[in-house]
Enzyme design. Sequence first.
Site, PDB file in Angstrom:
ATOM      1  N   GLY A   8     -26.500 -40.985  42.205  1.00  0.00           N
ATOM      2  CA  GLY A   8     -25.905 -42.268  42.069  1.00  0.00           C
ATOM      3  C   GLY A   8     -26.423 -43.129  41.084  1.00  0.00           C
ATOM      4  O   GLY A   8     -26.177 -44.313  41.097  1.00  0.00           O
ATOM      5  N   GLU A  34     -30.562 -31.475  44.904  1.00  0.00           N
ATOM      6  CA  GLU A  34     -30.293 -32.748  44.327  1.00  0.00           C
ATOM      7  C   GLU A  34     -31.297 -33.603  44.366  1.00  0.00           C
ATOM      8  O   GLU A  34     -31.893 -34.533  45.099  1.00  0.00           O
ATOM      9  CB  GLU A  34     -29.246 -33.486  45.512  1.00  0.00           C
ATOM     10  CG  GLU A  34     -28.035 -32.859  45.853  1.00  0.00           C
ATOM     11  CD  GLU A  34     -26.856 -33.820  46.469  1.00  0.00           C
ATOM     12  OE1 GLU A  34     -25.926 -33.894  45.999  1.00  0.00           O
ATOM     13  OE2 GLU A  34     -27.172 -34.212  47.694  1.00  0.00           O
ATOM     14  N   GLU A  89     -30.005 -39.342  51.249  1.00  0.00           N
ATOM     15  CA  GLU A  89     -29.780 -40.893  51.874  1.00  0.00           C
ATOM     16  C   GLU A  89     -30.222 -40.681  53.593  1.00  0.00           C
ATOM     17  O   GLU A  89     -30.657 -41.731  53.986  1.00  0.00           O
ATOM     18  CB  GLU A  89     -28.420 -41.155  51.426  1.00  0.00           C
ATOM     19  CG  GLU A  89     -28.145 -41.671  50.371  1.00  0.00           C
ATOM     20  CD  GLU A  89     -26.991 -41.353  49.770  1.00  0.00           C
ATOM     21  OE1 GLU A  89     -25.729 -41.116  50.541  1.00  0.00           O
ATOM     22  OE2 GLU A  89     -26.916 -41.387  48.354  1.00  0.00           O
ATOM     23  N   LYS A 145     -19.212 -40.278  51.292  1.00  0.00           N
ATOM     24  CA  LYS A 145     -20.322 -40.953  51.814  1.00  0.00           C
ATOM     25  C   LYS A 145     -19.583 -42.329  52.746  1.00  0.00           C
ATOM     26  O   LYS A 145     -18.665 -41.804  53.124  1.00  0.00           O
ATOM     27  CB  LYS A 145     -21.188 -41.643  50.594  1.00  0.00           C
ATOM     28  CG  LYS A 145     -21.863 -40.578  49.696  1.00  0.00           C
ATOM     29  CD  LYS A 145     -22.753 -41.202  48.709  1.00  0.00           C
ATOM     30  CE  LYS A 145     -23.395 -39.792  47.973  1.00  0.00           C
ATOM     31  NZ  LYS A 145     -24.417 -40.291  47.155  1.00  0.00           N
ATOM     32  N   ASN A 186     -18.789 -35.444  48.462  1.00  0.00           N
ATOM     33  CA  ASN A 186     -19.380 -36.110  49.477  1.00  0.00           C
ATOM     34  C   ASN A 186     -18.988 -37.520  49.310  1.00  0.00           C
ATOM     35  O   ASN A 186     -19.371 -38.315  48.322  1.00  0.00           O
ATOM     36  CB  ASN A 186     -20.704 -36.070  49.325  1.00  0.00           C
ATOM     37  CG  ASN A 186     -21.737 -36.877  50.271  1.00  0.00           C
ATOM     38  OD1 ASN A 186     -21.117 -37.488  51.318  1.00  0.00           O
ATOM     39  ND2 ASN A 186     -23.039 -36.822  50.059  1.00  0.00           N
ATOM     40  N   HIS A 192     -29.240 -34.613  53.358  1.00  0.00           N
ATOM     41  CA  HIS A 192     -28.941 -35.302  52.174  1.00  0.00           C
ATOM     42  C   HIS A 192     -29.986 -36.478  51.849  1.00  0.00           C
ATOM     43  O   HIS A 192     -30.704 -36.884  53.036  1.00  0.00           O
ATOM     44  CB  HIS A 192     -27.539 -36.215  52.552  1.00  0.00           C
ATOM     45  CG  HIS A 192     -27.277 -36.756  51.291  1.00  0.00           C
ATOM     46  ND1 HIS A 192     -27.418 -37.959  50.637  1.00  0.00           N
ATOM     47  CD2 HIS A 192     -26.286 -36.280  50.248  1.00  0.00           C
ATOM     48  CE1 HIS A 192     -27.018 -38.384  49.512  1.00  0.00           C
ATOM     49  NE2 HIS A 192     -26.224 -37.064  49.234  1.00  0.00           N
ATOM     50  N   SER A 197     -25.039 -37.309  40.263  1.00  0.00           N
ATOM     51  CA  SER A 197     -24.225 -37.703  39.036  1.00  0.00           C
ATOM     52  C   SER A 197     -23.354 -36.710  38.293  1.00  0.00           C
ATOM     53  O   SER A 197     -23.285 -37.031  36.922  1.00  0.00           O
ATOM     54  CB  SER A 197     -25.088 -38.453  38.120  1.00  0.00           C
ATOM     55  OG  SER A 197     -25.782 -39.630  38.654  1.00  0.00           O
TER      56      SER A 197
HETATM   57  P1  PGA Z   1     -23.507 -38.898  43.175  1.00  0.00           P
HETATM   58  O1  PGA Z   1     -23.908 -38.127  44.629  1.00  0.00           O
HETATM   59  O2  PGA Z   1     -22.458 -37.567  42.679  1.00  0.00           O
HETATM   60  O3  PGA Z   1     -22.832 -40.109  43.485  1.00  0.00           O
HETATM   61  O4  PGA Z   1     -24.803 -38.972  42.164  1.00  0.00           O
HETATM   62  C1  PGA Z   1     -24.141 -36.888  44.738  1.00  0.00           C
HETATM   63  C2  PGA Z   1     -24.613 -36.716  46.305  1.00  0.00           C
HETATM   64  O5  PGA Z   1     -25.433 -37.536  46.853  1.00  0.00           O
HETATM   65  O6  PGA Z   1     -24.361 -35.931  46.766  1.00  0.00           O
END
Ligand code: PGA
Length: 248
Positions: free
Chosen positions: A171, A165, A97, A13, A11, A95, A211
């Site tokens: 993140g 997640e 976010e 982003k 992803n 997601h 992460s």
């Molecule tokens: P990250 O993000 O690996 O940077 O924690 C995962 C995600 O948001 O799908």
Amino acid sequence: MSPRKFFVGGNWKMNGNKKSLGELITTLNSAKLNAETDVVCGAPTAYLDFARQKLDAKIAVAAQNCYKVASGAFTGEISPAMIKDVGATWVILGHSERRHVFLETDELIGQKVAHALSEGLGVIACIGEKLDQREAGITEKVVFEQTKFIADNVKDWSKVVLAYEPVWAIGTGKTATPQQAQEVHIKLRDWLKTNVSEQVAQSTRIIYGGSVTGGTCKELASQHDIDGFLVGGASLKPEFVEIINAKH
Ligand code: PGA
């Protein structure tokens, strides 16, 4: 051996540009990727076409969001029809976010899932609890509720990957331990068994996100109910290759 094909999604982003993503794509195209793993890269809308044109055909492309209808007066949105038109075959929906920064509701996410599937896209449907919810002991309740809104809108589960997640792990550099992730994954599989069917529970990929790194991926991948990953930060680095190959 798991009956489920390992699935690793990147992803990206809202990151990158033609130069940096082009370099990343060159790295991925020339890497030795395990053929037993499905690989999907989630590109920003502006680069969906670019990513599809540059990435090797064995790597699928996903949009990071879409709207719930095919076309119309919806400024700023994109539809599954458009995603398909540029050759991408997946979409990430729900997601954290989208849920927590853009305040998408379970209901809207469900409608998007239904429409994306009806248009023939594969859906990476994301769920996950926030830290306060985990600390309050309601992780299960939260993820089951989110899953129900998704499940109510799915007819063909073969096109759905469920991404667990935990929001506190996204993140933050705080990966869930393999035990923490496995514990939720097996409960989600049980939920599918009770609320959908045994067959869907056994065949649906439940992937972990939050992460994931080259350092944590192997032990996570060794858990029985972790069928792959959704990777943010590390999917923008050459390390993504290690994560794709985590299982074998
Ligand atoms: P990250 O993000 O690996 O940077 O924690 C995962 C995600 O948001 O799908």
